[in-house]
Design an enzyme around this catalytic site. Structure first.
Site, PDB file in Angstrom:
ATOM      1  N   GLY A  47       0.849  -1.186   0.000  1.00 13.43           N
ATOM      2  CA  GLY A  47       0.000   0.000   0.000  1.00 13.43           C
ATOM      3  C   GLY A  47       0.882   1.231   0.000  1.00 13.43           C
ATOM      4  O   GLY A  47       2.063   1.158   0.362  1.00 13.43           O
ATOM      5  N   GLN A  52       3.233  10.021   1.173  1.00 12.41           N
ATOM      6  CA  GLN A  52       4.518   9.334   1.332  1.00 12.41           C
ATOM      7  C   GLN A  52       5.480   9.637   0.189  1.00 12.41           C
ATOM      8  O   GLN A  52       6.691   9.427   0.336  1.00 12.41           O
ATOM      9  CB  GLN A  52       4.298   7.830   1.433  1.00 12.41           C
ATOM     10  N   CYS A  95       5.801  -0.009   7.787  1.00 15.12           N
ATOM     11  CA  CYS A  95       5.493   1.182   6.989  1.00 15.12           C
ATOM     12  C   CYS A  95       6.712   1.568   6.172  1.00 15.12           C
ATOM     13  O   CYS A  95       7.835   1.596   6.693  1.00 15.12           O
ATOM     14  CB  CYS A  95       5.104   2.334   7.914  1.00 15.12           C
ATOM     15  N   LEU A  96       6.518   1.871   4.913  1.00 13.66           N
ATOM     16  CA  LEU A  96       7.643   2.251   4.047  1.00 13.66           C
ATOM     17  C   LEU A  96       8.257   3.578   4.487  1.00 13.66           C
ATOM     18  O   LEU A  96       9.378   3.888   4.113  1.00 13.66           O
ATOM     19  CB  LEU A  96       7.155   2.333   2.596  1.00 13.66           C
ATOM     20  N   HIS A 137      -4.510   1.728   7.699  1.00 15.85           N
ATOM     21  CA  HIS A 137      -3.129   2.220   7.830  1.00 15.85           C
ATOM     22  C   HIS A 137      -2.892   3.373   6.855  1.00 15.85           C
ATOM     23  O   HIS A 137      -2.342   4.410   7.203  1.00 15.85           O
ATOM     24  CB  HIS A 137      -2.158   1.064   7.547  1.00 15.85           C
ATOM     25  N   GLU A 138      -3.362   3.185   5.610  1.00 18.82           N
ATOM     26  CA  GLU A 138      -3.151   4.233   4.596  1.00 18.82           C
ATOM     27  C   GLU A 138      -3.993   5.466   4.887  1.00 18.82           C
ATOM     28  O   GLU A 138      -3.544   6.597   4.690  1.00 18.82           O
ATOM     29  CB  GLU A 138      -3.487   3.689   3.195  1.00 18.82           C
ATOM     30  N   HIS A 141      -2.401   7.736   7.166  1.00 16.19           N
ATOM     31  CA  HIS A 141      -1.426   8.602   6.491  1.00 16.19           C
ATOM     32  C   HIS A 141      -2.088   9.887   5.985  1.00 16.19           C
ATOM     33  O   HIS A 141      -1.492  10.967   6.036  1.00 16.19           O
ATOM     34  CB  HIS A 141      -0.779   7.885   5.294  1.00 16.19           C
TER      35      HIS A 141
END
Ligand code: K2U
Ligand code: ZN
Length: 172
Positions: A47, A52, A95-96, A137-138, A141
């Site tokens: 995702g 990000q 998480c990236l 989660h996204e 963000h």
């Protein structure tokens, strides 16, 4: 299409609240989604939120296909959560933007979504399992919230210190 740099903690941009896409989904938004998807596959991740890659727009891309399965890219523009289940489920998240840090976060097990698709069509959809975890989660963000913000202050500060140390060592 282009692979874009993924912002990592403690970049303050990641704490910004993203703005809704106004006036429908255009080719400019689709070009951004194409770049986001290529960036996500390259990371690799399952995702990615637009913030990000430094774009404060309410846009998410996702692909939950397992290794070896045909790719199943998903696009969410101006996603909203319409309903969340009372029952919650813990899940080991990463998480990236917080590389190599993993910890358990508890979230509602099922959610009902409304969003616009890549082509600008408004749809509603139920999510459970990994889809429910990833979309929540996204969507965090999009509010400038990272999964480590759900952890204790001690764990959050330790995670940021570890990411900063790893990036200093990579720069040597
Ligand atoms: O937001 C991101 O950085 C993308 C995450 C999405 C994600 C986080 C937690 C749980 C599921 C998905 C990255 O894909 S992190 C890599 C990853 C891959 C599979 C499962 C968990 C984390
Ligand atoms: Zn993330």
């Amino acid at each position: 299409m282009a692979i874009r740099p993924i912002l990592t903690v403690p970049d303050p941009v990641l704490k910004q609240r993203s703005k809704p896409v106004e006036g429908g989904v255009t080719d400019v938004h689709r070009a951004l989604m194409d770049d986001m998807l290529e960036t996500m596959y390259d990371a690799p991740g399952i995702g990615l939120a637009a913030i990000q890659v430094g774009e404060p727009l309410r846009i998410i891309v996702m692909d939950l296909a397992r290794e070896g399965e045909e790719k199943q890219p998903r696009f969410f523009v101006n996603p909203e959560i319409l309903w969340t289940s009372d029952d919650k489920k813990p899940w080991e998240e990463g998480c990236l933007s917080v590389p190599d840090i993993y910890d358990e976060v508890e979230r509602p097990a099922r959610v009902r979504l409304r969003y616009m698709t890549y082509d600008g069509k408004t749809v509603e959809e139920d999510a459970e399992g990994l889809f429910a975890v990833c979309i929540q989660h996204e969507m965090d963000h999009l509010e400038g919230v990272l999964f480590i913000d759900h952890l204790s202050r001690l764990k959050r500060e330790s995670a940021v210190r570890k990411v900063k140390k790893a990036e200093r060592e990579r720069a040597l």
